[in-house]
Design an enzyme around this catalytic site. Structure first.
Site, PDB file in Angstrom:
ATOM      1  N   ARG A  58      -4.117  -8.200  -7.973  1.00 12.98           N
ATOM      2  CA  ARG A  58      -3.692  -8.733  -6.684  1.00 12.98           C
ATOM      3  C   ARG A  58      -4.866  -9.382  -5.950  1.00 12.98           C
ATOM      4  O   ARG A  58      -4.708 -10.379  -5.258  1.00 12.98           O
ATOM      5  CB  ARG A  58      -3.079  -7.629  -5.820  1.00 12.98           C
ATOM      6  CG  ARG A  58      -2.532  -8.185  -4.518  1.00 12.98           C
ATOM      7  CD  ARG A  58      -1.853  -7.146  -3.669  1.00 12.98           C
ATOM      8  NE  ARG A  58      -2.790  -6.156  -3.196  1.00 12.98           N
ATOM      9  CZ  ARG A  58      -2.447  -5.090  -2.500  1.00 12.98           C
ATOM     10  NH1 ARG A  58      -1.181  -4.866  -2.218  1.00 12.98           N
ATOM     11  NH2 ARG A  58      -3.352  -4.233  -2.099  1.00 12.98           N
ATOM     12  N   LYS A  64       3.962   0.881  -2.320  1.00 18.64           N
ATOM     13  CA  LYS A  64       4.603   1.212  -1.036  1.00 18.64           C
ATOM     14  C   LYS A  64       5.137  -0.042  -0.345  1.00 18.64           C
ATOM     15  O   LYS A  64       6.271  -0.080   0.106  1.00 18.64           O
ATOM     16  CB  LYS A  64       3.595   1.930  -0.103  1.00 18.64           C
ATOM     17  CG  LYS A  64       3.013   3.215  -0.693  1.00 18.64           C
ATOM     18  CD  LYS A  64       2.099   3.926   0.291  1.00 18.64           C
ATOM     19  CE  LYS A  64       0.834   3.179   0.648  1.00 18.64           C
ATOM     20  NZ  LYS A  64      -0.129   3.022  -0.471  1.00 18.64           N
ATOM     21  N   ARG A  78      -1.790   9.388   7.070  1.00 19.66           N
ATOM     22  CA  ARG A  78      -2.796   9.421   6.010  1.00 19.66           C
ATOM     23  C   ARG A  78      -3.744  10.596   6.135  1.00 19.66           C
ATOM     24  O   ARG A  78      -4.636  10.749   5.309  1.00 19.66           O
ATOM     25  CB  ARG A  78      -3.628   8.151   6.103  1.00 19.66           C
ATOM     26  CG  ARG A  78      -3.337   7.125   5.029  1.00 19.66           C
ATOM     27  CD  ARG A  78      -4.183   5.918   5.355  1.00 19.66           C
ATOM     28  NE  ARG A  78      -4.499   5.129   4.211  1.00 19.66           N
ATOM     29  CZ  ARG A  78      -3.797   4.056   3.823  1.00 19.66           C
ATOM     30  NH1 ARG A  78      -2.731   3.698   4.469  1.00 19.66           N
ATOM     31  NH2 ARG A  78      -4.190   3.378   2.778  1.00 19.66           N
ATOM     32  N   ARG A 130      -7.155 -10.172   0.296  1.00 21.53           N
ATOM     33  CA  ARG A 130      -7.522  -8.890   0.924  1.00 21.53           C
ATOM     34  C   ARG A 130      -8.913  -8.494   0.452  1.00 21.53           C
ATOM     35  O   ARG A 130      -9.137  -8.285  -0.739  1.00 21.53           O
ATOM     36  CB  ARG A 130      -6.501  -7.801   0.539  1.00 21.53           C
ATOM     37  CG  ARG A 130      -5.379  -7.694   1.548  1.00 21.53           C
ATOM     38  CD  ARG A 130      -4.407  -6.614   1.198  1.00 21.53           C
ATOM     39  NE  ARG A 130      -4.968  -5.269   1.202  1.00 21.53           N
ATOM     40  CZ  ARG A 130      -4.239  -4.165   1.186  1.00 21.53           C
ATOM     41  NH1 ARG A 130      -2.929  -4.244   1.178  1.00 21.53           N
ATOM     42  NH2 ARG A 130      -4.813  -2.984   1.169  1.00 21.53           N
ATOM     43  N   ARG A 160     -11.379   3.839  -2.023  1.00 20.78           N
ATOM     44  CA  ARG A 160     -10.064   4.058  -1.401  1.00 20.78           C
ATOM     45  C   ARG A 160      -9.327   5.213  -2.094  1.00 20.78           C
ATOM     46  O   ARG A 160      -8.679   6.022  -1.440  1.00 20.78           O
ATOM     47  CB  ARG A 160      -9.218   2.775  -1.463  1.00 20.78           C
ATOM     48  CG  ARG A 160      -9.669   1.732  -0.440  1.00 20.78           C
ATOM     49  CD  ARG A 160      -9.209   0.329  -0.801  1.00 20.78           C
ATOM     50  NE  ARG A 160      -7.769   0.125  -0.734  1.00 20.78           N
ATOM     51  CZ  ARG A 160      -7.147  -0.936  -1.270  1.00 20.78           C
ATOM     52  NH1 ARG A 160      -7.835  -1.870  -1.895  1.00 20.78           N
ATOM     53  NH2 ARG A 160      -5.838  -1.043  -1.179  1.00 20.78           N
TER      54      ARG A 160
HETATM   55  P1  AP5 Z   1       1.862  -2.762  -3.162  1.00 20.32           P
HETATM   56  O1  AP5 Z   1       3.331  -2.716  -3.003  1.00 20.32           O
HETATM   57  O2  AP5 Z   1       1.100  -3.680  -2.282  1.00 20.32           O
HETATM   58  O3  AP5 Z   1       1.259  -1.283  -3.068  1.00 20.32           O
HETATM   59  P2  AP5 Z   1       0.777  -0.450  -1.813  1.00 20.32           P
HETATM   60  O4  AP5 Z   1       0.990   0.968  -2.154  1.00 20.32           O
HETATM   61  O5  AP5 Z   1       1.423  -0.986  -0.569  1.00 20.32           O
HETATM   62  O6  AP5 Z   1      -0.775  -0.806  -1.878  1.00 20.32           O
HETATM   63  P3  AP5 Z   1      -1.806  -1.115  -0.725  1.00 20.32           P
HETATM   64  O7  AP5 Z   1      -2.987  -1.768  -1.352  1.00 20.32           O
HETATM   65  O8  AP5 Z   1      -1.154  -1.821   0.430  1.00 20.32           O
HETATM   66  O9  AP5 Z   1      -2.175   0.333  -0.317  1.00 20.32           O
HETATM   67  P4  AP5 Z   1      -3.144   0.912   0.688  1.00 20.32           P
HETATM   68  O10 AP5 Z   1      -2.492   2.179   1.038  1.00 20.32           O
HETATM   69  O11 AP5 Z   1      -4.539   1.004   0.199  1.00 20.32           O
HETATM   70  O12 AP5 Z   1      -3.253  -0.203   1.837  1.00 20.32           O
HETATM   71  P5  AP5 Z   1      -2.891  -0.209   3.367  1.00 20.32           P
HETATM   72  O13 AP5 Z   1      -2.592  -1.584   3.716  1.00 20.32           O
HETATM   73  O14 AP5 Z   1      -1.930   0.856   3.691  1.00 20.32           O
HETATM   74  O15 AP5 Z   1       1.550  -3.082  -4.694  1.00 20.32           O
HETATM   75  C1  AP5 Z   1       0.251  -3.273  -5.161  1.00 20.32           C
HETATM   76  C2  AP5 Z   1       0.258  -4.325  -6.295  1.00 20.32           C
HETATM   77  O16 AP5 Z   1       0.983  -3.808  -7.400  1.00 20.32           O
HETATM   78  C3  AP5 Z   1       0.963  -5.637  -5.897  1.00 20.32           C
HETATM   79  O17 AP5 Z   1       0.294  -6.705  -6.474  1.00 20.32           O
HETATM   80  C4  AP5 Z   1       2.378  -5.458  -6.466  1.00 20.32           C
HETATM   81  O18 AP5 Z   1       2.961  -6.693  -6.789  1.00 20.32           O
HETATM   82  C5  AP5 Z   1       2.113  -4.621  -7.708  1.00 20.32           C
HETATM   83  N1  AP5 Z   1       3.228  -3.734  -8.052  1.00 20.32           N
HETATM   84  C6  AP5 Z   1       4.055  -3.062  -7.202  1.00 20.32           C
HETATM   85  N2  AP5 Z   1       4.960  -2.319  -7.870  1.00 20.32           N
HETATM   86  C7  AP5 Z   1       4.700  -2.508  -9.187  1.00 20.32           C
HETATM   87  C8  AP5 Z   1       5.282  -2.017 -10.403  1.00 20.32           C
HETATM   88  N3  AP5 Z   1       6.323  -1.167 -10.377  1.00 20.32           N
HETATM   89  N4  AP5 Z   1       4.748  -2.399 -11.580  1.00 20.32           N
HETATM   90  C9  AP5 Z   1       3.685  -3.276 -11.611  1.00 20.32           C
HETATM   91  N5  AP5 Z   1       3.095  -3.794 -10.507  1.00 20.32           N
HETATM   92  C10 AP5 Z   1       3.584  -3.411  -9.305  1.00 20.32           C
HETATM   93  O19 AP5 Z   1      -4.299   0.206   4.016  1.00 20.32           O
HETATM   94  C11 AP5 Z   1      -5.426  -0.616   3.957  1.00 20.32           C
HETATM   95  C12 AP5 Z   1      -6.557  -0.006   4.780  1.00 20.32           C
HETATM   96  O20 AP5 Z   1      -6.172   0.050   6.152  1.00 20.32           O
HETATM   97  C13 AP5 Z   1      -6.937   1.437   4.419  1.00 20.32           C
HETATM   98  O21 AP5 Z   1      -7.866   1.489   3.363  1.00 20.32           O
HETATM   99  C14 AP5 Z   1      -7.524   1.923   5.763  1.00 20.32           C
HETATM  100  O22 AP5 Z   1      -8.838   1.447   5.926  1.00 20.32           O
HETATM  101  C15 AP5 Z   1      -6.639   1.242   6.784  1.00 20.32           C
HETATM  102  N6  AP5 Z   1      -5.477   2.073   7.147  1.00 20.32           N
HETATM  103  C16 AP5 Z   1      -4.157   1.786   6.915  1.00 20.32           C
HETATM  104  N7  AP5 Z   1      -3.359   2.765   7.376  1.00 20.32           N
HETATM  105  C17 AP5 Z   1      -4.197   3.709   7.900  1.00 20.32           C
HETATM  106  C18 AP5 Z   1      -3.955   4.985   8.504  1.00 20.32           C
HETATM  107  N8  AP5 Z   1      -2.715   5.472   8.654  1.00 20.32           N
HETATM  108  N9  AP5 Z   1      -5.033   5.681   8.911  1.00 20.32           N
HETATM  109  C19 AP5 Z   1      -6.286   5.199   8.783  1.00 20.32           C
HETATM  110  N10 AP5 Z   1      -6.581   4.016   8.201  1.00 20.32           N
HETATM  111  C20 AP5 Z   1      -5.534   3.267   7.776  1.00 20.32           C
HETATM  112 MG    MG Z   2       0.653  -1.716   1.291  1.00 21.34          MG
END
Ligand code: AP5
Ligand code: MG
Length: 200
Positions: A128, A14, A89, A134, A146
């Site tokens: 990562r 994402k 979410r 992180r 997660r």
């Molecule tokens: P990346 O692009 O970072 O993927 P992502 O989907 O953004 O992954 P996240 O880890 O950020 O997802 P998340 O939803 O758990 O975290 P968030 O910050 O939202 O890519 C991941 C890796 O893969 C990278 O190394 C990238 O280089 C690689 N990659 C990308 N594309 C690729 C490809 N095509 N092929 C190979 N490799 C690839 O949330 C974190 C925490 O915050 C949650 O757990 C929760 O506690 C809290 N939180 C956030 N939002 C909310 C909400 N709305 N409500 C409640 N709690 C929330």
């Molecule tokens: Mg992300």
């Protein structure tokens, strides 16, 4: 206004795709994960509370993230559109978002859902975790947690938007550029459709 949700499990790409989409289309990128990590970095009370929850792989309370989104929407009243990443979410967050957008006389166009297998996700996140700093990336138990939270609480959000014909599924494995081509094609189609409607 063109508002899209980039949806998918942790590690589905994402954040990676959001950066490219925002670069191409000029939308405002709203990632609740990034906003929460900024609060942690600034050591605010909200950040300190969120850190405990995030480190366990659980979700921060709905009212906290909805409040953050509300103030960002206010801050960018003249935006061309918003790209929501990692939000909504839960069904409650989706309902709250729909309400906030309808107050601004706009709505979600499409939810773009990235499909990636769990094994690939674990592999990406552990890799990562070696460099990202992180704390929710380094421990496989937290990563699996997660996913479980995603399946139980977040996956139903896709069905919520599917009812209105707004769900688009995209294969999230393969090269970053190929996935971006598919996503930007879908977004461009929405923009072209809107323009031909308004030209009539
Ligand atoms: P990346 O692009 O970072 O993927 P992502 O989907 O953004 O992954 P996240 O880890 O950020 O997802 P998340 O939803 O758990 O975290 P968030 O910050 O939202 O890519 C991941 C890796 O893969 C990278 O190394 C990238 O280089 C690689 N990659 C990308 N594309 C690729 C490809 N095509 N092929 C190979 N490799 C690839 O949330 C974190 C925490 O915050 C949650 O757990 C929760 O506690 C809290 N939180 C956030 N939002 C909310 C909400 N709305 N409500 C409640 N709690 C929330
Ligand atoms: Mg992300």
């Amino acid at each position: 206004m063109f508002n899209f949700i980039l949806f998918g499990p942790p590690g589905s790409g994402k954040g990676t795709q959001s950066e490219k989409i925002v670069g191409r289309f000029g939308f405002i990128h709203l990632s609740t994960g990034n906003l929460l990590r900024q609060e942690i970095q600034d050591r605010t009370p909200l950040g300190m509370e969120a850190k405990n929850i995030m480190d366990k792989g659980q979700l921060v309370p709905d009212e906290v993230v909805v409040g953050m989104i509300d103030s960002c929407l206010e801050k960018h009243r003249d935006a061309k559109g918003f790209l929501f990443d990692g939000f909504p979410r839960t069904i409650a967050q989706a309902e709250a978002l729909d309400k906030l957008l309808s107050l601004k006389k706009t709505s979600i166009r499409k939810l773009l859902a990235l499909d990636v297998t769990e094994d690939e996700l674990v592999k990406r996140l552990l890799k990562r975790g070696e460099t990202s700093g992180r704390s929710d990336d380094t421990d496989e138990v937290v990563i699996r947690k997660r996913f479980n939270v995603y399946k139980a609480e977040t996956e139903p959000v896709a069905a919520y938007y599917e009812r209105d014909g707004k769900l688009e599924r995209i294969a999230g494995e393969g090269s970053v550029d190929d996935i971006f081509k598919k996503l930007s094609g879908l977004i461009q189609t929405e923009i072209d459709t809107q323009q031909s409607v308004s030209a009539q």
